[in-house]
Design a protein around this motif. Structure first.
Motif, PDB file in Angstrom:
ATOM      1  N   ASP A   1       0.824  -1.213   0.000  1.00 41.48           N
ATOM      2  CA  ASP A   1       0.000   0.000   0.000  1.00 41.48           C
ATOM      3  C   ASP A   1       0.854   1.257   0.000  1.00 41.48           C
ATOM      4  O   ASP A   1       1.990   1.277   0.501  1.00 41.48           O
ATOM      5  N   VAL A   2       0.243   2.336  -0.537  1.00 38.24           N
ATOM      6  CA  VAL A   2       0.802   3.685  -0.448  1.00 38.24           C
ATOM      7  C   VAL A   2      -0.101   4.475   0.477  1.00 38.24           C
ATOM      8  O   VAL A   2      -1.321   4.588   0.231  1.00 38.24           O
ATOM      9  N   THR A   3       0.436   5.026   1.544  1.00 35.53           N
ATOM     10  CA  THR A   3      -0.346   5.774   2.533  1.00 35.53           C
ATOM     11  C   THR A   3      -0.062   7.257   2.377  1.00 35.53           C
ATOM     12  O   THR A   3       1.108   7.679   2.401  1.00 35.53           O
TER      13      THR A   3
ATOM     14  N   ILE B   1      -5.307   5.595   1.798  1.00 34.81           N
ATOM     15  CA  ILE B   1      -4.529   4.397   1.491  1.00 34.81           C
ATOM     16  C   ILE B   1      -4.828   3.980   0.068  1.00 34.81           C
ATOM     17  O   ILE B   1      -5.992   3.766  -0.300  1.00 34.81           O
ATOM     18  N   LEU B   2      -3.785   3.875  -0.733  1.00 38.93           N
ATOM     19  CA  LEU B   2      -3.913   3.520  -2.144  1.00 38.93           C
ATOM     20  C   LEU B   2      -3.382   2.115  -2.347  1.00 38.93           C
ATOM     21  O   LEU B   2      -2.366   1.734  -1.770  1.00 38.93           O
TER      22      LEU B   2
ATOM     23  N   PRO C   1      -8.397  -0.666   2.784  1.00 36.69           N
ATOM     24  CA  PRO C   1      -7.815  -0.015   1.611  1.00 36.69           C
ATOM     25  C   PRO C   1      -8.898   0.579   0.728  1.00 36.69           C
ATOM     26  O   PRO C   1      -9.969   0.006   0.544  1.00 36.69           O
ATOM     27  N   ILE C   2      -8.571   1.768   0.200  1.00 41.01           N
ATOM     28  CA  ILE C   2      -9.458   2.423  -0.755  1.00 41.01           C
ATOM     29  C   ILE C   2      -8.906   2.155  -2.136  1.00 41.01           C
ATOM     30  O   ILE C   2      -7.789   2.558  -2.468  1.00 41.01           O
ATOM     31  N   LYS C   3      -9.635   1.468  -2.922  1.00 38.98           N
ATOM     32  CA  LYS C   3      -9.135   1.072  -4.235  1.00 38.98           C
ATOM     33  C   LYS C   3      -8.999   2.286  -5.130  1.00 38.98           C
ATOM     34  O   LYS C   3      -9.833   3.193  -5.151  1.00 38.98           O
ATOM     35  N   GLN C   4      -7.891   2.278  -5.881  1.00 36.84           N
ATOM     36  CA  GLN C   4      -7.633   3.388  -6.805  1.00 36.84           C
ATOM     37  C   GLN C   4      -8.539   3.271  -8.011  1.00 36.84           C
ATOM     38  O   GLN C   4      -8.737   2.207  -8.579  1.00 36.84           O
ATOM     39  N   ILE C   5      -9.154   4.395  -8.429  1.00 38.99           N
ATOM     40  CA  ILE C   5     -10.033   4.427  -9.600  1.00 38.99           C
ATOM     41  C   ILE C   5      -9.229   4.897 -10.789  1.00 38.99           C
ATOM     42  O   ILE C   5      -8.514   5.899 -10.714  1.00 38.99           O
ATOM     43  N   THR C   6      -9.346   4.197 -11.898  1.00 41.26           N
ATOM     44  CA  THR C   6      -8.572   4.547 -13.088  1.00 41.26           C
ATOM     45  C   THR C   6      -9.017   5.901 -13.636  1.00 41.26           C
ATOM     46  O   THR C   6     -10.204   6.185 -13.787  1.00 41.26           O
TER      47      THR C   6
END
Length: 848
Positions: A695-697, A713-714, A785-790
């Motif tokens: 993860d990236v915080t 959190i990515l 985790p919050i999922k990254q949206i494209t």
């Protein structure tokens, strides 16, 4: 009038209500300030304990006194060998240069010289206080005077004519091919008790002190025993004609010449046959004590032990004890001592003895007591064997096997009091100590012994340097058998190489083969020597903080000394750890870190003698398959155990992973979806090159490090791009945008931190105070985790961040709602005020 007044009153009320409403609105519009408690932790400080500086030069004196035995009591001049003390332990006393003094006899299996209590080997068991009931003849007959020589007495001794000349002290045995049987059988001796002691005195000799010479003229055979034949003739100086005696069937020579202290010459003794003799104890005890000249004794014809029955044992106990003027002994070339069980005190007190040799040897230029032909496999007693041989310079006991003596009774002081000993030849079966108090050979000669080895006695190899004590304690026959020379009269200095363990105790430094680096230096007393430490000991470095650790100057003295050089354990080279994986084509590739570089790390080196375990990191989607250390595959995959590595030889640890197999139902792979499970390689991903990243915080903090908004959190896949954005946070202005605001997902967790500064406003009471943000609701340590949206504007592999509205609402207290409420109250108050004024104005106009 009343109506006018009522109207005025109502106007006032309306006016006051409007003013109150306006004031209330202004008060309610003032911003609220919520203070959060500063969390200023105190940093614990550690005090490093200073290690005490220890000196490496520690001189230790080793002195020891050896108990040399109990002092023997002197025999009275009238005491005979038969009355001397018998016992199982030798009571030999301390040897001294004053060995001329008559000393009492003692020892295991001692026999009285008269033979009444002889050793069992001799077979004589009669009581010395009584005469033998089986005796059949009288030893002497009536004394007659020789008509031709009136001063000569004649008589018969055991059937043989004898004469005695009292004036000259000459006793003559006139044999004529005659035979004397001194025993009926081996258990019954005629020469017993008083009669044997008076063998040469009854009836011819009235005063034993007058006998000065004994002559044997003509052949004579003696069968049985000759024990005590010449015992206690204190002025006897010469014995001649012994070559006329046939002793081939004699089994006991016990005390044969005992206490003939003035004896100087025994002619023909080299022709005697002792091949069947089993008892030679005390044979020459206290002989050769008074002559001015040193005596040489030739026993080359005795053929000791050559015709002994297999079941018989031989004793040589105190055979030459107290022969203080005896210089040399010649033993027969043909000698068998394999059945000798007792050599207690054999040469005890022979203070001038320097040579024991054989007819075939020539040691005139280098005299030595050479017992190299002795077989001591059966030897059980050897206490005080050479003790007190104060002029002895060389001793060869290379053939000695001491195991029986140690097991039976131990060994006490056989090498005690040998101050002039300079050469000692030792064999494989020599043993000098046992882990009990029964064995102490007592070698106390001062100085340093060195081994000859491949050198010469003048230029010895000197690979071993020992004091007398250490030579006896350290000697191992298998590895140390050699000729040892006392090369120096100073005691050795022991050089020790040590390190300090965790408890501060000295521990020896060992090489790769487990051997110590310690060694010994030697020199003559008073000499000095400078000793330098070794600088090339593998795995250790000299400790420069220790006094005298660079060099030591020693002076050789009359006691041993010890020098200690102290080292630190060296720290090994750093260890390189690589993280690798095997792709679908079987190629080994490195994992990439956050900087898109090969994933690797450095681990501190290991102290020499220690080991370190390195645990592989878990990598999502992969399983550890193999561990290599310096290219060599190690057993197991749970850890890599590494040790010390020398300078320039750093170690490399490779953790090699393989991709986890896909499940049977791979699921979907839509990177635009917000469902985390669809992008999780653990639940199935057709793109086999995708690996779930760490993860990236994203953090939002003020310039004092306080969190002012919730973290984001990515999540993504290794190698994909991540992007982050700054937030608009009320009351704060962005101060620093992080360098890694945009980057690549990797296998390592990453942190992105935005720094804000508080906005200056008139409503802030003190802008110089550290910012105290609004209290945040307590969050769990790790959020979902919050999922990254494209992002549609980026390539499909790039990820973008999104935050749930519920998280925004939970970030800070609802300061916006309070603001709108205040404005509404202000407006309401203003309208009320305006209405009141208008009403008052219309009312007044109407009245007018």
């Amino acid at each position: 009038m009343n109506t006018h007044m009522n109207i005025n009153k109502q106007g006032k009320k309306i006016l006051l209500g409007g003013v109150a409403a306006a004031a209330l609105g202004l008060i309610n519009a003032k911003p609220q300030t919520v203070k959060a408690a500063n969390q200023n932790g105190t940093r614990a400080t550690k005090k490093t304990a200073r290690r005490a500086v220890k000196t490496k030069l520690n001189y230790q004196s080793e002195t020891a006194s050896e108990t040399e035995g109990e002092t023997a009591t002197d025999d009275s001049t009238n005491q005979t060998s038969s009355s001397q003390t018998a016992g199982n332990e030798a009571n030999l006393g301390t040897a001294s240069n004053n060995s001329e003094t008559g000393q009492g006899q003692a020892g295991a299996n001692s026999n009285p010289a008269g033979g009444s209590n002889q050793d069992a080997a001799a077979g004589n068991t009669s009581d010395p206080s009584t005469t033998d009931n089986a005796k059949t003849e009288k030893l002497g007959k009536a004394v007659k005077r020789d008509n031709e020589n009136p001063t000569t007495l004649t008589g018969v001794w055991l059937g043989v004519d004898v004469t005695y000349q009292p004036g000259l002290g000459i006793f003559t045995v006139k044999g004529n091919n005659q035979t004397i049987n001194t025993v009926k059988d081996r258990s019954t001796s005629i020469l017993q008790a008083k009669e044997s002691r008076d063998l040469l005195a009854d009836p011819l000799i009235k005063d034993r002190n007058q006998v000065r010479e004994v002559r044997f003229e003509g052949s004579l055979t003696i069968n049985g025993t000759v024990q005590s034949m010449f015992d206690t003739l204190p002025n006897l100086t010469t014995v001649t004609g012994l070559e006329n005696l046939n002793t081939s069937n004699v089994y006991s020579m016990y005390g044969m010449f005992a206490n003939c202290s003035s004896l100087r010459s025994v002619e023909g003794i080299n022709k005697l046959d002792a091949s069947k003799v089993t008892d030679m104890s005390y044979m020459f005890e206290n002989c050769f004590k008074n002559p001015k000249d040193l005596i040489s004794l030739d026993l080359s014809g005795l053929n000791i032990g050559l015709n002994i029955n297999k079941n018989d044992t031989i004793t040589m106990k105190e055979m030459f004890r107290g022969c203080s003027q005896l210089k040399s002994i010649i033993l027969p070339d043909k000698i068998d001592t394999s059945q000798v069980t007792d050599m207690t005190g054999m040469f005890y007190g022979c203070s001038n003895l320097v040579s024991v040799s054989y007819p075939s040897s020539d040691n005139s230029e280098d005299p030595a007591v050479d017992l190299s032909k002795f077989n001591t496999n059966s030897l059980q007693y050897m206490d005080y064997m050479f003790s007190g041989c104060t002029k002895l310079t060389a001793l060869n006991i290379a053939s000695f096997d001491m195991s029986q003596a140690i097991q039976t009774n131990g060994i006490k002081n056989p090498l005690n009091n040998l101050p002039d000993l300079r050469k000692l030849v030792l064999g494989k079966n020599c043993k000098f100590y046992r882990n009990d108090t029964n064995t102490n050979v007592g070698l106390d000669t001062p100085g340093t012994w060195v081994n000859v080895g491949n050198g010469t006695e003048k230029e010895p190899e000197m690979s071993k340097k020992w004091s007398s004590t250490d030579l006896m304690n350290n000697y191992n026959g298998d590895t140390d058998h050699d000729t040892y020379i006392r090369f120096y009269d100073g005691y050795p200095v022991n050089i020790h190489y040590v390190y300090l363990d965790k408890e501060g105790k000295r521990q020896p430094i060992l090489d790769k083969d487990g051997k110590s680096y310690d060694y010994v230096v030697a020199g003559n007393k008073g000499e000095t020597r400078t000793i330098y430490p070794k600088n090339d000991i593998y795995g250790y470095t000299i400790d420069p903080n220790i006094d005298h650790n660079d060099k030591v100057t020693v002076t050789f003295t009359d006691h041993e000394q010890d020098v200690y050089f102290v080292y630190d354990r060296a720290k090994g080279e750093d260890i390189t750890v690589n993280y690798l994986y095997v792709d679908d084509k079987g190629n080994t590739k490195p994992f990439l870190d956050k900087d898109n570089k090969a994933m690797t790390e450095k681990v501190d080196g290991v102290l020499y003698g220690d080991q370190k375990d390195i645990i592989p990191k878990p990598i999502p989607g992969y399983t550890i398959k193999q561990i290599n250390i310096n290219g060599a595959t190690q057993p197991g995959t749970d850890k890599a155990t590494v040790g010390y590595s020398d300078k320039g030889k750093g170690q490399i640890v490779d953790f090699i992973y393989t991709k986890n197999p896909n499940p049977s139902n791979p699921g979907t792979n839509n990177p635009s979806t917000n469902n985390p499970s669809t992008n999780n390689p653990d639940t199935g991903n057709p793109d086999t090159d995708k690996v779930k990243a760490a993860d990236v915080t994203v953090h939002y903090k003020d310039e004092f490090g306080n969190t002012i908004s919730s973290d984001q959190i990515l999540s993504g896949y290794v190698g994909d791009i991540y992007t982050t954005e700054a937030k608009n946070i009320f009351g704060y202005t962005l101060k620093t945008r992080p360098d890694n605001a945009t980057g690549f997902f990797s296998t390592f967790p990453q942190d992105v931190t935005y720094i804000y500064t508080k906005t200056s406003t008139n409503n802030t009471p003190n802008i110089n105070e550290p910012n105290t943000p609004t209290n945040l609701p307590q969050q769990p340590k790790k959020k979902k985790p919050i999922k990254q949206i494209t992002n549609n504007n980026l390539p499909q592999k790039h990820g973008s961040s999104s935050v749930a509205e519920s998280q925004k609402n939970a970030t800070l207290p609802q300061t916006g709602t309070n603001k709108h409420s205040s404005l509404a109250m202000l407006a309401l108050g203003s309208l009320t005020l305006v209405g009141a004024l208008g009403a008052a104005w219309f009312s007044r106009k109407k009245i007018k």
